[in-house]
Design an enzyme around this catalytic site. Structure first.
Site, PDB file in Angstrom:
ATOM      1  N   GLU A   1      -0.310  -8.639   5.333  1.00  0.00           N
ATOM      2  CA  GLU A   1       0.090  -8.776   6.756  1.00  0.00           C
ATOM      3  C   GLU A   1      -1.118  -8.767   7.688  1.00  0.00           C
ATOM      4  O   GLU A   1      -0.999  -9.113   8.859  1.00  0.00           O
ATOM      5  CB  GLU A   1       1.089  -7.666   7.130  1.00  0.00           C
ATOM      6  CG  GLU A   1       0.516  -6.266   7.312  1.00  0.00           C
ATOM      7  CD  GLU A   1       0.211  -5.533   6.001  1.00  0.00           C
ATOM      8  OE1 GLU A   1       0.289  -6.162   4.923  1.00  0.00           O
ATOM      9  OE2 GLU A   1      -0.125  -4.334   6.066  1.00  0.00           O
TER      10      GLU A   1
ATOM     11  N   CYS B   1       0.828  -1.210   0.000  1.00  0.00           N
ATOM     12  CA  CYS B   1       0.000   0.000   0.000  1.00  0.00           C
ATOM     13  C   CYS B   1       0.867   1.267   0.000  1.00  0.00           C
ATOM     14  O   CYS B   1       1.454   1.563  -1.031  1.00  0.00           O
ATOM     15  CB  CYS B   1      -1.004  -0.068   1.149  1.00  0.00           C
ATOM     16  SG  CYS B   1      -2.437   0.952   0.829  1.00  0.00           S
TER      17      CYS B   1
ATOM     18  N   HIS C   1      -3.136  -5.482   1.914  1.00  0.00           N
ATOM     19  CA  HIS C   1      -2.350  -5.713   3.140  1.00  0.00           C
ATOM     20  C   HIS C   1      -2.300  -7.187   3.510  1.00  0.00           C
ATOM     21  O   HIS C   1      -3.056  -7.634   4.380  1.00  0.00           O
ATOM     22  CB  HIS C   1      -2.985  -4.940   4.301  1.00  0.00           C
ATOM     23  CG  HIS C   1      -2.838  -3.461   4.194  1.00  0.00           C
ATOM     24  ND1 HIS C   1      -1.770  -2.777   4.729  1.00  0.00           N
ATOM     25  CD2 HIS C   1      -3.615  -2.540   3.597  1.00  0.00           C
ATOM     26  CE1 HIS C   1      -1.898  -1.490   4.471  1.00  0.00           C
ATOM     27  NE2 HIS C   1      -3.013  -1.311   3.788  1.00  0.00           N
TER      28      HIS C   1
HETATM   29  N1  GLN Z   1      -3.648   6.253   1.194  1.00  0.00           N
HETATM   30  C1  GLN Z   1      -2.328   6.003   1.682  1.00  0.00           C
HETATM   31  C2  GLN Z   1      -1.279   6.784   0.879  1.00  0.00           C
HETATM   32  O1  GLN Z   1      -1.578   7.352  -0.117  1.00  0.00           O
HETATM   33  C3  GLN Z   1      -1.982   4.519   1.644  1.00  0.00           C
HETATM   34  C4  GLN Z   1      -2.894   3.753   2.578  1.00  0.00           C
HETATM   35  C5  GLN Z   1      -2.295   2.514   3.160  1.00  0.00           C
HETATM   36  O2  GLN Z   1      -1.080   2.306   3.166  1.00  0.00           O
HETATM   37  N2  GLN Z   1      -3.137   1.682   3.719  1.00  0.00           N
HETATM   38  O3  GLN Z   1      -0.162   6.846   1.264  1.00  0.00           O
END
Ligand code: GLN
Length: 193
Positions: free
Chosen positions: A177, A78, A175
């Site tokens: 994890e 992410c 995610h």
């Molecule tokens: N929206 C976040 C970003 O742009 C990422 C979200 C996340 O890591 N769960 O950095």
């Protein structure tokens, strides 16, 4: 046993450290350039990529991470995937540029910020790990809008790539994890030969 650094400036590094240990690795928290010494690989967790970027610059970690990534595998989830990408939009921001993908931040919009989905990984992923569909937890996730020639898509959700590999590096917009399925961490640990 492989030693995996988990970048611990911000975000859900603790869940990654636990996932590494569940998968049979040793997790070490990374907060400064010196902490990178002796690691077999590194995980950049989810969180808020803009905040992480600010802290990475403050700790003077950007260049050491790029250098580390030329030698050793990095797995980003992410916000971590956003930091690994070559191009970032919505808005544009600096990144490590270690995987040739283009990502659009927060691309699922405010109405459906977070969700738990079932995805069917590509046959290649299933044959390299083990068969079966996978739970994918999305939290304010980016969408991978462009995949460069050297990058391989290992899983899609609603036709968009959500798990991508380029050489030794892996990026996931979800995610792993936070789910009990260990296959993505397994795949990463296998790269740490
Ligand atoms: N929206 C976040 C970003 O742009 C990422 C979200 C996340 O890591 N769960 O950095």
């Amino acid at each position: 046993m492989k030693t995996v650094g988990v970048l611990a400036l911000q975000g859900d590094f603790d869940a990654h450290a636990k996932a590494v240990e569940r998968t049979g690795g040793r997790a070490v928290l990374v907060r400064s350039p010196e902490d990178l010494a002796g690691l077999d690989g590194l995980i950049i967790p989810g969180g808020e990529s803009t905040t992480m970027l600010k802290l990475l610059n403050e700790e003077q970690l950007m260049e050491p991470l790029r250098e580390f990534g030329r030698r050793r595998p990095i797995f980003g989830t992410c916000a971590g995937a956003i930091l690994l990408a070559r191009d970032v939009s919505s808005p544009a921001q600096e990144s490590l540029g270690l995987i040739d993908i283009g990502v659009e931040r927060n691309a699922y919009g405010r109405q459906i910020e977070s969700r738990v989905a079932r995805v069917t990984p590509e046959a290649e992923f299933q044959s390299r790990t083990s068969p079966g569909e996978m739970e994918a937890v999305f939290i304010r996730a980016p969408i991978i809008r462009r995949v460069g020639g050297q990058a391989r898509v290992l899983a899609r959700y609603q036709d968009d790539p959500v798990l991508v590999e380029e050489g030794k590096h892996i990026a996931a917009t979800f995610h792993p994890e936070l789910s009990s399925d260990r296959r993505v961490h397994e795949l990463f640990l296998e790269k740490l030969a």
